[in-house]
Design an enzyme around this catalytic site. Structure first.
Site, PDB file in Angstrom:
ATOM      1  N   LYS A 157      -3.843   2.954  -4.174  1.00  0.00           N
ATOM      2  CA  LYS A 157      -3.148   3.893  -3.693  1.00  0.00           C
ATOM      3  C   LYS A 157      -1.874   2.957  -2.957  1.00  0.00           C
ATOM      4  O   LYS A 157      -2.332   2.365  -1.934  1.00  0.00           O
ATOM      5  CB  LYS A 157      -3.795   4.668  -3.039  1.00  0.00           C
ATOM      6  CG  LYS A 157      -2.726   5.965  -2.163  1.00  0.00           C
ATOM      7  CD  LYS A 157      -1.994   5.456  -1.068  1.00  0.00           C
ATOM      8  CE  LYS A 157      -1.228   6.623  -0.671  1.00  0.00           C
ATOM      9  NZ  LYS A 157      -0.089   6.127   0.351  1.00  0.00           N
ATOM     10  N   GLU A 231      -7.175  -4.576   7.358  1.00  0.00           N
ATOM     11  CA  GLU A 231      -6.399  -5.492   7.981  1.00  0.00           C
ATOM     12  C   GLU A 231      -5.022  -4.907   8.450  1.00  0.00           C
ATOM     13  O   GLU A 231      -4.261  -4.227   7.715  1.00  0.00           O
ATOM     14  CB  GLU A 231      -5.592  -6.445   6.638  1.00  0.00           C
ATOM     15  CG  GLU A 231      -4.693  -7.469   7.128  1.00  0.00           C
ATOM     16  CD  GLU A 231      -3.898  -8.025   6.064  1.00  0.00           C
ATOM     17  OE1 GLU A 231      -2.604  -8.181   6.057  1.00  0.00           O
ATOM     18  OE2 GLU A 231      -4.457  -8.147   4.688  1.00  0.00           O
ATOM     19  N   CYS A 265       2.794  -8.451   9.448  1.00  0.00           N
ATOM     20  CA  CYS A 265       1.798  -8.497  10.186  1.00  0.00           C
ATOM     21  C   CYS A 265       1.524  -9.680  10.971  1.00  0.00           C
ATOM     22  O   CYS A 265       1.015  -9.822  12.073  1.00  0.00           O
ATOM     23  CB  CYS A 265       0.519  -7.784   9.683  1.00  0.00           C
ATOM     24  SG  CYS A 265       0.098  -8.803   8.232  1.00  0.00           S
ATOM     25  N   GLU A 365       3.240  -4.250  19.110  1.00  0.00           N
ATOM     26  CA  GLU A 365       3.877  -4.443  17.867  1.00  0.00           C
ATOM     27  C   GLU A 365       5.286  -4.041  17.766  1.00  0.00           C
ATOM     28  O   GLU A 365       5.512  -2.808  17.627  1.00  0.00           O
ATOM     29  CB  GLU A 365       2.885  -4.230  16.646  1.00  0.00           C
ATOM     30  CG  GLU A 365       3.385  -4.775  15.403  1.00  0.00           C
ATOM     31  CD  GLU A 365       2.297  -4.627  14.068  1.00  0.00           C
ATOM     32  OE1 GLU A 365       2.344  -5.465  13.168  1.00  0.00           O
ATOM     33  OE2 GLU A 365       1.636  -3.521  14.087  1.00  0.00           O
TER      34      GLU A 365
END
Length: 464
Positions: A157, A231, A265, A365
Site C-alpha cells: 500500500k 520506521e 526522516c 520534526e
C-alpha cells in the site's frame, strides 16, 4: 466509487486519480496472497533470486520515465529522481539478494549423538508493506525484496501521493515472471488500512511514516498476535568537532539538510558546532545554501523543488516564525529565492542561529528545508544536546579522530552513528531507530529476521 487524488506540488493540478479498493477486492487480494504464498515458499532461493534480478532490470530500463513520474507526484527535482532507482534502489535490492543465502540458511547447533538438530527460517506468510511518499522506492524496497526472497507474499500500500510507485512494482514483477498473487498492491483509505491489518491473513506489517501513523498501526496490530516493523520520524543531529574538516562538513551537511527539500526522516535538522570553529562553519554553510536554485522541479537547473504540499511548507514556516519570535536569527533572506511564495509548496531554505531547545524547531520534526545551528563548548555538551530528543534515528559526528568518534557514538542514543557522512543508508548495516523513531530493522542480514520465523527440527535417529 471513492477515489484518491494525487495533487502535484508542481502546479496544484491532479496528476493521478485512482479508485480505492472495494471490500470484495480486498478480500480477493488477501485470499490470492495466502494461496500464492503456500506455493511460492516451495520454490528454491535461486529461482527467487533470478526473478528479483529481472525485477531490478525492469526498473533500470525505465529509470528516466519513473523518475519523471516521481517528480510530478512529490516534487523532487527531475535532475535527481531517476537516481533513486539507479543508485539507492538498485544498491539495496542487489545487496539483499547477495546476502539472502547467508541470512536464510539453516542455523546449525552442536552435534549430539543420535540426533539431527537445526533451526530453519520459515517465511512468516503474507507481509503488508505500507510505504511513504518521500522516498517511495527506497523505503519500500527495503522490505519488499527480502520478503519475496524469504518466501513470503507481499501486499503493498503506497501513499496517496505516490500511487504509481505501487503500480510500477506490479509491472516489474510481472515482467520478471513472479507467479500471480505473490506480489499485489492496494489503494486504500486509512480506515481500510486498519481493516487489512486486522485480517487474520496478514502475518507481518512493515510501516514507514510519521509517529502518528505508527501509533495508528500499532493500535491495529495490538488486536492481534502479530508484530509490526515501524520506521518513524527523526530529528537527526550532527556534531562538528573542533578538528573537523570544515569544508567537507559544510558541503555534506548542507546537502543533508536540504536535499529533497528536507523531507527525509534521516535528514539533518539540527547541528552543534564547537565554538572554536563556529563562525567559520556558519559562514561556509550560509554561503553554500545561497547557491541553491528553488523552482520548477521539471527544470534541470532546479536544485530545490517544492515541498509535497502547501500545508507542509506552512508548518515549516510556522516553526521558523516561532523561533524568530523567541530570539532566533534567520540568516537566509527568502527574497534571494524568487520562487518562494507563501501559501504554496515552494519554500526557501532557512538557516537559524541563536536557537535553543526551548524552540520547537530544535525539538520537533520539521521535515522541511530548515536547520538550526548551535555553538557548543565541548563533547559533553554536544552529547547532552544530541540526546535531548524524543527521536533517535541517525546522528553524525565530523572529526578526524576515529577513536573519539566511536567513544562519543557509544553515548549517543541513535540507531545509526555516522562519522564524516550523513543521510545515507548502507544496506550492509541494520537500518533501525530508537525512542520515537520506531522499532524493528530493515536491511543487512539482520533485516531478514522479522520476515521469517524460527522453526526447530529435533530429529531422533531410530536405532539400527
Amino acid at each position: 466509487m471513492p477515489t484518491q487524488k494525487t495533487i502535484s506540488p508542481i502546479d496544484g493540478s491532479v496528476y493521478v486519480e485512482r479508485e480505492l479498493a472495494t471490500e470484495p477486492q480486498i478480500v480477493t487480494v488477501l485470499a490470492k496472497a495466502t494461496v500464492a504464498q503456500k506455493e511460492w515458499k516451495k520454490t528454491t532461493l535461486d529461482e527467487r533470486k533470478a526473478i528479483c534480478e529481472k525485477f531490478i532490470t525492469y526498473f533500470l530500463d525505465h529509470a528516466d520515465e519513473i523518475g519523471l513520474e516521481l517528480t510530478h507526484q512529490m516534487g523532487r527535482p527531475v535532475r535527481y529522481t531517476a537516481n533513486e532507482i539507479r543508485k539507492g534502489f538498485q544498491e539495496r535490492a542487489r545487496y539483499m539478494i547477495s546476502v539472502a543465502e547467508q541470512a536464510l540458511a539453516d542455523v546449525q547447533v552442536a552435534e549430539l549423538e543420535g540426533f539431527t538438530r537445526f533451526i530453519r527460517r520459515d517465511p512468516v506468510g503474507v507481509v503488508f508493506v505500507i510505504a511513504p511518499w518521500n522516498y517511495p522506492y527506497l523505503t519500500s524496497v527495503n522490505t519488499v525484496i527480502p520478503a519475496i526472497l524469504s518466501g513470503n507474499a507481499v501486499i503493498l500500500k503506497h501513499a496517496q501521493q505516490t500511487p504509481l510507485c505501487a503500480e510500477r512494482y506490479a509491472a516489474a514483477f510481472e515482467y520478471a515472471g513472479l507467479p500471480e498473487g505473490v506480489f499485489q498492491y492496494l489503494h486504500l483509505s486509512h480506515d481500510q488500512v486498519a481493516e487489512v491489518i486486522g485480517d487474520e491473513r496478514i502475518d507481518y506489517v512493515a510501516f514507514t511514516g510519521s509517529v502518528e501513523g505508527g501509533q495508528a498501526v500499532q493500535t491495529a496490530v495490538n488486536k492481534r498476535f502479530i508484530v509490526a516493523g515501524l520506521e518513524l520520524g527523526g530529528k537527526d543531529p550532527a556534531y562538528v568537532r573542533a578538528d573537523a574538516d570544515i569544508a567537507n562538513a559544510v558541503e555534506n551537511l548542507v546537502d543533508g539538510a536540504f536535499f529533497n527539500s528536507g523531507q527525509s526522516c534521516c535528514g539533518i535538522e539540527r547541528i552543534y558546532v564547537h565554538e572554536a570553529i563556529y563562525d567559520k562553519f556558519i559562514h561556509g554553510f550560509v554561503a553554500l545554501t545561497k547557491t541553491y536554485t528553488l523552482g520548477d522541479p521539471l527544470n534541470s537547473e532546479t536544485t530545490l523543488g517544492p515541498m509535497v504540499k502547501a500545508s507542509a511548507a506552512e508548518f515549516a514556516q510556522k516553526q521558523i516564525d516561532e523561533a524568530v519570535a523567541q530570539g532566533a536569527k534567520a540568516l537566509i533572506d527568502p527574497d534571494l529565492f524568487p520562487a518562494n511564495k507563501p501559501g504554496t509548496p515552494y519554500l526557501a531554505p532557512q538557516v537559524l542561529v541563536d536557537v535553543s531547545h526551548s524552540m520547537r524547531v530544535m525539538t520537533e520534526e520539521t521535515f522541511g528545508p530548515v536547520v538550526g545551528i548551535m555553538s557548543v563548548k565541548n563533547d559533553e555538551e554536544a552529547i547532552s544536546l544530541m540526546n535531548d530528543s524524543a527521536y533517535g534515528l541517525t546522528a553524525s559526528i565530523w572529526t578526524k579522530d576515529v577513536e573519539k568518534a566511536v567513544e562519543i557514538g557509544e553515548q549517543v542514543q541513535t540507531g545509526t552513528w555516522f562519522m564524516n557522512r550523513c543521510d545515507y543508508l548502507d544496506p550492509a548495516l541494520a537500518w533501525t531507530g530508537v525512542k520515537n523513531s520506531g522499532r524493528g530493522c530493515t536491511l543487512s542480514v539482520v533485516g531478514y529476521e522479522a520476515l521469517t520465523r524460527p522453526k526447530s527440527f529435533h530429529l531422533k535417529i531410530a536405532d539400527s
